[in-house]
Design an enzyme around this catalytic site. Structure first.
Site, PDB file in Angstrom:
ATOM      1  N   ARG A  85      17.896  55.251  47.963  1.00  0.00           N
ATOM      2  CA  ARG A  85      19.133  54.470  47.846  1.00  0.00           C
ATOM      3  C   ARG A  85      19.325  53.950  46.426  1.00  0.00           C
ATOM      4  O   ARG A  85      20.396  54.048  45.845  1.00  0.00           O
ATOM      5  CB  ARG A  85      19.092  53.262  48.800  1.00  0.00           C
ATOM      6  N   LYS A 136       1.846  45.799  62.759  1.00  0.00           N
ATOM      7  CA  LYS A 136       3.151  45.250  62.372  1.00  0.00           C
ATOM      8  C   LYS A 136       4.075  45.228  63.581  1.00  0.00           C
ATOM      9  O   LYS A 136       4.441  46.286  64.103  1.00  0.00           O
ATOM     10  CB  LYS A 136       3.741  46.154  61.269  1.00  0.00           C
TER      11      LYS A 136
HETATM   12  O1  PNS Z   1      10.623  52.998  57.019  1.00  0.00           O
HETATM   13  P1  PNS Z   1       9.411  52.704  56.180  1.00  0.00           P
HETATM   14  O2  PNS Z   1       8.618  51.561  56.786  1.00  0.00           O
HETATM   15  O3  PNS Z   1       9.710  52.498  54.717  1.00  0.00           O
HETATM   16  O4  PNS Z   1       8.490  54.018  56.251  1.00  0.00           O
HETATM   17  C1  PNS Z   1       7.221  54.063  55.638  1.00  0.00           C
HETATM   18  C2  PNS Z   1       6.368  55.113  56.338  1.00  0.00           C
HETATM   19  C3  PNS Z   1       6.293  54.826  57.822  1.00  0.00           C
HETATM   20  C4  PNS Z   1       6.974  56.492  56.132  1.00  0.00           C
HETATM   21  C5  PNS Z   1       4.942  55.077  55.718  1.00  0.00           C
HETATM   22  O5  PNS Z   1       4.439  53.786  55.791  1.00  0.00           O
HETATM   23  C6  PNS Z   1       3.987  56.043  56.418  1.00  0.00           C
HETATM   24  O6  PNS Z   1       3.994  57.217  56.137  1.00  0.00           O
HETATM   25  N1  PNS Z   1       3.171  55.504  57.360  1.00  0.00           N
HETATM   26  C7  PNS Z   1       2.238  56.268  58.152  1.00  0.00           C
HETATM   27  C8  PNS Z   1       0.797  55.974  57.680  1.00  0.00           C
HETATM   28  C9  PNS Z   1       0.525  56.671  56.363  1.00  0.00           C
HETATM   29  O7  PNS Z   1       0.531  57.891  56.275  1.00  0.00           O
HETATM   30  N2  PNS Z   1       0.288  55.866  55.306  1.00  0.00           N
HETATM   31  C10 PNS Z   1       0.017  56.364  53.968  1.00  0.00           C
HETATM   32  C11 PNS Z   1       1.333  56.682  53.259  1.00  0.00           C
HETATM   33  S1  PNS Z   1       1.021  57.386  51.667  1.00  0.00           S
END
Ligand code: PNS
Length: 157
Positions: free
Chosen positions: A90, A41
């Site tokens: 939020r 991304k």
């Molecule tokens: O700011 P965001 O994009 O809403 O944050 C989402 C985030 C980065 C916290 C989530 O996508 C994440 O934890 N990504 C790391 C990879 C991971 O652990 N994925 C499984 C999540 S259950």
């Protein structure tokens, strides 16, 4: 040591994120504000730019540290002695999305998630909305720290 993690994309960090980190910093010994790097991304800002903005925006928060990681949030938590993940809520739709991730993280590795209600002043702020408004020349200075307002103006000039 109670160390909590505030993970996210932070593309870019907003006053809503900072409010969560600041409030979490009053409840924990240390807060790690960490960018989860997703190579698939491409955001507006690079990871290094996001880190620099986070560092400047949290410079006056003594127990907040900034970091980035690639891979699973739960693996970062295990490797860094994180007690719990803290996420801001939020609106109700945030809860649906966050609940799913929280339960996955609990199931995967027993990592706890604590939800913190967003300050109502910031409940409509989202990084994506900030970028959209800034792209069309709108003033986002009330919603992001000064460093981000500056970098957005430079980036979108
Ligand atoms: O700011 P965001 O994009 O809403 O944050 C989402 C985030 C980065 C916290 C989530 O996508 C994440 O934890 N990504 C790391 C990879 C991971 O652990 N994925 C499984 C999540 S259950």
């Amino acid at each position: 040591m109670r160390r909590v993690l505030v993970p996210g994309s932070f593309d870019p960090v907003t006053k809503g994120h900072l409010d969560i980190a600041e409030r979490a910093a009053r409840l924990a010994d240390e807060v790690i504000f960490a960018i989860a790097v997703n190579p698939a991304k491409r955001g507006l800002f690079t990871t290094d730019e996001r880190l620099a903005m986070l560092r400047e925006a949290t410079a006056d928060m003594p127990n907040v540290r900034v970091d980035s990681f690639e891979g699973l949030t739960v693996d970062y938590c295990k490797a860094n002695g994180v007690t719990a993940v803290v996420k801001g809520i939020r609106v109700a739709s945030d809860f649906d999305y966050e609940l799913q991730m929280a339960q996955m993280n609990l199931g995967l590795a027993g990592v706890e998630t604590l939800f913190m209600t967003t300050n109502p002043l910031y409940s409509f702020i989202a990084s994506s909305l900030v970028k959209e408004v800034a792209k069309w020349g709108g003033d986002v200075s009330a919603y992001v720290p000064d460093v981000v307002a500056r970098r957005l103006a430079e980036k979108l000039a």
